[in-house]
Design a protein around this motif. Sequence first.
Motif, PDB file in Angstrom:
ATOM      1  N   PRO A 184       0.981  -1.349  -0.175  1.00  0.00           N
ATOM      2  CA  PRO A 184      -0.053   0.073  -0.209  1.00  0.00           C
ATOM      3  C   PRO A 184       0.952   1.278  -0.099  1.00  0.00           C
ATOM      4  CG  PRO A 184      -0.924  -1.552   1.606  1.00  0.00           C
ATOM      5  CD  PRO A 184       0.432  -2.023   1.161  1.00  0.00           C
ATOM      6  N   TYR A 185       1.958   1.421   0.472  1.00  0.00           N
ATOM      7  CA  TYR A 185       2.576   2.391   0.552  1.00  0.00           C
ATOM      8  C   TYR A 185       3.422   2.767  -0.490  1.00  0.00           C
ATOM      9  CZ  TYR A 185       1.493   1.226   5.605  1.00  0.00           C
ATOM     10  OH  TYR A 185       0.852   0.919   6.569  1.00  0.00           O
ATOM     11  N   VAL A 186       3.834   1.471  -1.416  1.00  0.00           N
ATOM     12  CA  VAL A 186       4.688   1.775  -2.434  1.00  0.00           C
ATOM     13  C   VAL A 186       3.372   2.233  -3.512  1.00  0.00           C
ATOM     14  CG1 VAL A 186       5.409   0.477  -4.706  1.00  0.00           C
ATOM     15  CG2 VAL A 186       6.161  -0.077  -2.176  1.00  0.00           C
ATOM     16  N   ASN A 187       2.375   1.724  -3.461  1.00  0.00           N
ATOM     17  CA  ASN A 187       1.131   2.199  -4.042  1.00  0.00           C
ATOM     18  C   ASN A 187       0.942   4.077  -3.731  1.00  0.00           C
ATOM     19  OD1 ASN A 187      -1.620   2.851  -4.616  1.00  0.00           O
ATOM     20  ND2 ASN A 187      -1.773   0.777  -5.051  1.00  0.00           N
ATOM     21  N   HIS A 188       0.999   4.345  -2.546  1.00  0.00           N
ATOM     22  CA  HIS A 188       1.009   5.675  -2.286  1.00  0.00           C
ATOM     23  C   HIS A 188       2.003   6.402  -2.990  1.00  0.00           C
ATOM     24  CE1 HIS A 188      -1.512   5.020   1.676  1.00  0.00           C
ATOM     25  NE2 HIS A 188      -2.262   4.756   0.349  1.00  0.00           N
ATOM     26  N   ILE A 189       3.272   5.854  -2.981  1.00  0.00           N
ATOM     27  CA  ILE A 189       4.330   6.827  -3.466  1.00  0.00           C
ATOM     28  C   ILE A 189       4.074   6.601  -5.108  1.00  0.00           C
ATOM     29  CG2 ILE A 189       6.845   6.484  -4.060  1.00  0.00           C
ATOM     30  CD1 ILE A 189       7.332   4.979  -1.618  1.00  0.00           C
ATOM     31  N   GLY A 190       3.631   5.959  -5.809  1.00  0.00           N
ATOM     32  CA  GLY A 190       3.233   5.727  -7.260  1.00  0.00           C
ATOM     33  C   GLY A 190       2.211   6.913  -7.182  1.00  0.00           C
ATOM     34  N   LEU A 191       1.083   6.888  -6.557  1.00  0.00           N
ATOM     35  CA  LEU A 191       0.220   8.004  -6.685  1.00  0.00           C
ATOM     36  C   LEU A 191       0.806   9.412  -6.605  1.00  0.00           C
ATOM     37  CD1 LEU A 191      -3.117   6.549  -4.766  1.00  0.00           C
ATOM     38  CD2 LEU A 191      -2.847   7.231  -7.210  1.00  0.00           C
ATOM     39  N   ILE A 192       1.655   9.533  -5.327  1.00  0.00           N
ATOM     40  CA  ILE A 192       2.095  10.906  -5.093  1.00  0.00           C
ATOM     41  C   ILE A 192       3.023  11.420  -6.564  1.00  0.00           C
ATOM     42  CG2 ILE A 192       3.843  12.024  -3.665  1.00  0.00           C
ATOM     43  CD1 ILE A 192       2.824  10.366  -1.473  1.00  0.00           C
ATOM     44  N   ILE A 193       3.759  10.425  -7.000  1.00  0.00           N
ATOM     45  CA  ILE A 193       4.701  10.821  -7.952  1.00  0.00           C
ATOM     46  C   ILE A 193       3.749  11.226  -9.253  1.00  0.00           C
ATOM     47  CG2 ILE A 193       6.225  10.015  -9.902  1.00  0.00           C
ATOM     48  CD1 ILE A 193       7.395   8.407  -7.612  1.00  0.00           C
ATOM     49  N   PHE A 194       2.626  10.453  -9.221  1.00  0.00           N
ATOM     50  CA  PHE A 194       1.524  10.847 -10.374  1.00  0.00           C
ATOM     51  C   PHE A 194       0.967  12.003 -10.326  1.00  0.00           C
ATOM     52  CE2 PHE A 194      -2.306  10.216 -12.908  1.00  0.00           C
ATOM     53  CZ  PHE A 194      -1.821   9.867 -14.057  1.00  0.00           C
ATOM     54  N   LEU A 195       0.649  12.200  -9.063  1.00  0.00           N
ATOM     55  CA  LEU A 195      -0.112  13.917  -8.705  1.00  0.00           C
ATOM     56  C   LEU A 195       0.955  15.027  -8.951  1.00  0.00           C
ATOM     57  CD1 LEU A 195      -2.017  12.984  -5.565  1.00  0.00           C
ATOM     58  CD2 LEU A 195      -3.084  13.422  -7.850  1.00  0.00           C
TER      59      LEU A 195
ATOM     60  N   ILE B 254       7.138  11.324 -16.018  1.00  0.00           N
ATOM     61  CA  ILE B 254       6.937  11.314 -14.521  1.00  0.00           C
ATOM     62  C   ILE B 254       5.550  10.524 -14.318  1.00  0.00           C
ATOM     63  CG2 ILE B 254       6.341  12.730 -12.481  1.00  0.00           C
ATOM     64  CD1 ILE B 254       8.003  14.832 -13.929  1.00  0.00           C
ATOM     65  N   LEU B 255       4.424  10.899 -15.238  1.00  0.00           N
ATOM     66  CA  LEU B 255       3.447  10.092 -15.182  1.00  0.00           C
ATOM     67  C   LEU B 255       3.342   8.690 -15.257  1.00  0.00           C
ATOM     68  CD1 LEU B 255       1.088  12.671 -17.076  1.00  0.00           C
ATOM     69  CD2 LEU B 255       1.294  12.496 -14.440  1.00  0.00           C
ATOM     70  N   ILE B 256       4.306   8.103 -16.242  1.00  0.00           N
ATOM     71  CA  ILE B 256       4.518   6.526 -16.499  1.00  0.00           C
ATOM     72  C   ILE B 256       5.083   6.062 -15.172  1.00  0.00           C
ATOM     73  CG2 ILE B 256       5.728   5.045 -17.821  1.00  0.00           C
ATOM     74  CD1 ILE B 256       5.076   7.134 -20.340  1.00  0.00           C
ATOM     75  N   VAL B 257       6.262   6.729 -14.809  1.00  0.00           N
ATOM     76  CA  VAL B 257       6.812   6.079 -13.535  1.00  0.00           C
ATOM     77  C   VAL B 257       5.878   6.134 -12.474  1.00  0.00           C
ATOM     78  CG1 VAL B 257       8.677   6.751 -11.804  1.00  0.00           C
ATOM     79  CG2 VAL B 257       9.293   7.031 -14.234  1.00  0.00           C
ATOM     80  N   GLY B 258       5.249   7.108 -12.167  1.00  0.00           N
ATOM     81  CA  GLY B 258       4.360   6.939 -11.051  1.00  0.00           C
ATOM     82  C   GLY B 258       3.203   5.962 -11.306  1.00  0.00           C
ATOM     83  N   GLY B 259       2.750   5.856 -12.699  1.00  0.00           N
ATOM     84  CA  GLY B 259       1.750   4.634 -13.029  1.00  0.00           C
ATOM     85  C   GLY B 259       2.307   3.213 -12.879  1.00  0.00           C
TER      86      GLY B 259
END
Length: 539
Positions: free
Chosen positions: A214-225, A468-473
């Motif tokens: 879940p925290y890796v998931n959150h990191i991806g969302l933060i990078i996406f945002l 950045i969006l791709i990395v976050g996704g």
Amino acid sequence: MEKVKCECGHVNPYGTVICESCGKPFFEEEEKGLINMRYEGVARRSQTYNKTIIDKVWNFFSSVKVGIWIIVITLLASSIGTIFPQEMYIPPGANPSLFYQDEYGTLGQLYYSFGFHDLYNSWWYMLLIASLGVSLIICSLDRVVPLHRALKTQRVTRHAVFLQKQRVHGISKVNDFSETIEQAKQKSKLKKYNITEENGNLVAEKGRFSRWGPYVNHIGLIIFLIGCMLRFFPGMYVDENIWVREGETVVIRGTDGEFFLRNDQFLVEFYDDTDERFQDALTRVGSPVVKTYQTSATLFQRVDDGVVGREPELVEIAKHDIKVNDPFKFNSYALYQYAFKQNEISQMSFELEELETGNRFGRIDVSTYDPSSVYDLDNGYKIEIIEYFPDFHFDENRTPASKSRIPNNPAFIFKMITPDNEEGEISFVGIQTNQDINGENTHRMRFVDIEMNDVTNLVVRKDHTLGILIVGGIIFMIGLIQGMYWTHRRIWIQKVNDEVWLSAHTNKNWYGLKKDIEAIVNSTQLTMPIDKVEAEEKV
């Protein structure tokens, strides 16, 4: 705040529910029922500090409920922005304050008044996105830091109450404890468990990395945002639209006036309606179908200092035939062929004519893009344009107005000045209309010729945020898979007096955990432990 020292010697942060090392509960309520293992009983900052304004802000954003409400509000706001087209998608040159009311009535007017026409650029929408990012960061830090510390600190030998209060717990009598432990260890290894031993006791653990999903998931969302928000910083993202008439040179929007484009030639090809292969399809469509179209363009770069009012000094950079799916790429920008318009009126020609005799006193050629205000015909004859309506229509008050700056339906109000009438006569002239406004005119503007032009529509794109969006996704999907398809399982086998206690815990998929335990006990003298939740449901 004082720290809590356990009887095992480990010093725990204030607010810890169960000892990070041995698992002993510090509160009586934790000794009743099952131990809450969600965060290993660690002390979370949001549950222990509530004095300063920083504490209150931290506690507010660390709440999962607050995070969910922010997501819900953001989704609702985003959906409102899709009811009517955003300002960037309305016809070029259209006045937003008039367009939404004319096209969608009262709802459109309200839509514009509340600022929903440019919702995704509004300050409050940006605030929602920023709040979501802050909520994700604080929620993650509030949980992952103490959880990591607790999992890293845990001992093999656990407190008796900790083992008793696990959901899966059992007590066995064995003849040879050492042999039982060895057999259980070997079987656990076959099940891909990591084995840790201490004082003859054993803990078998696997899948701990899934707890970080879940925290890796959150990191991806933060990078996406972050990638989404960077799109609003100058130079990071451009998505503009330009119309270029054939032979015209225009500044490329989104380039800060640095680059210009000239439409050298526009070509369009239609399917042959006499070709038997397409007869049926073309008959069904009932109109010419475009086969391909392209813009032959020349790119220029401005080399002067860009002083306002001065003609730009341009240097040719490159040429390219812009086709669908074949963009013109330069300097991180890309020009995509998007649409076109044929036969746009570029010039209308009129002659001043005397009504009684039919004599004509000169011709004027009026550009529909930038008409002159006065046309001198010599010998005392002069034409003034009082009003010009590129896209003529009557508004709700029955007053002449223009829908846009595009010459779709050009109309003029002329003042005709002659030697006999220096005050001039007023005439309204448009396509298929020529009206004497006062009813006393002796002259009229006679329509004699028209010129048309093709116009190409190009989309200007530049996106430095895509990576950045791709990395976050990608990180988001890794976290999703990590937390969804693996489980964190632990099996404790410990000697307590003359008995062997077996307890187990997992964050999900208890059936799979019990199947692993069954495989272990079947090869040893251990008995199958009881699932307390399942047992209560049967009762």
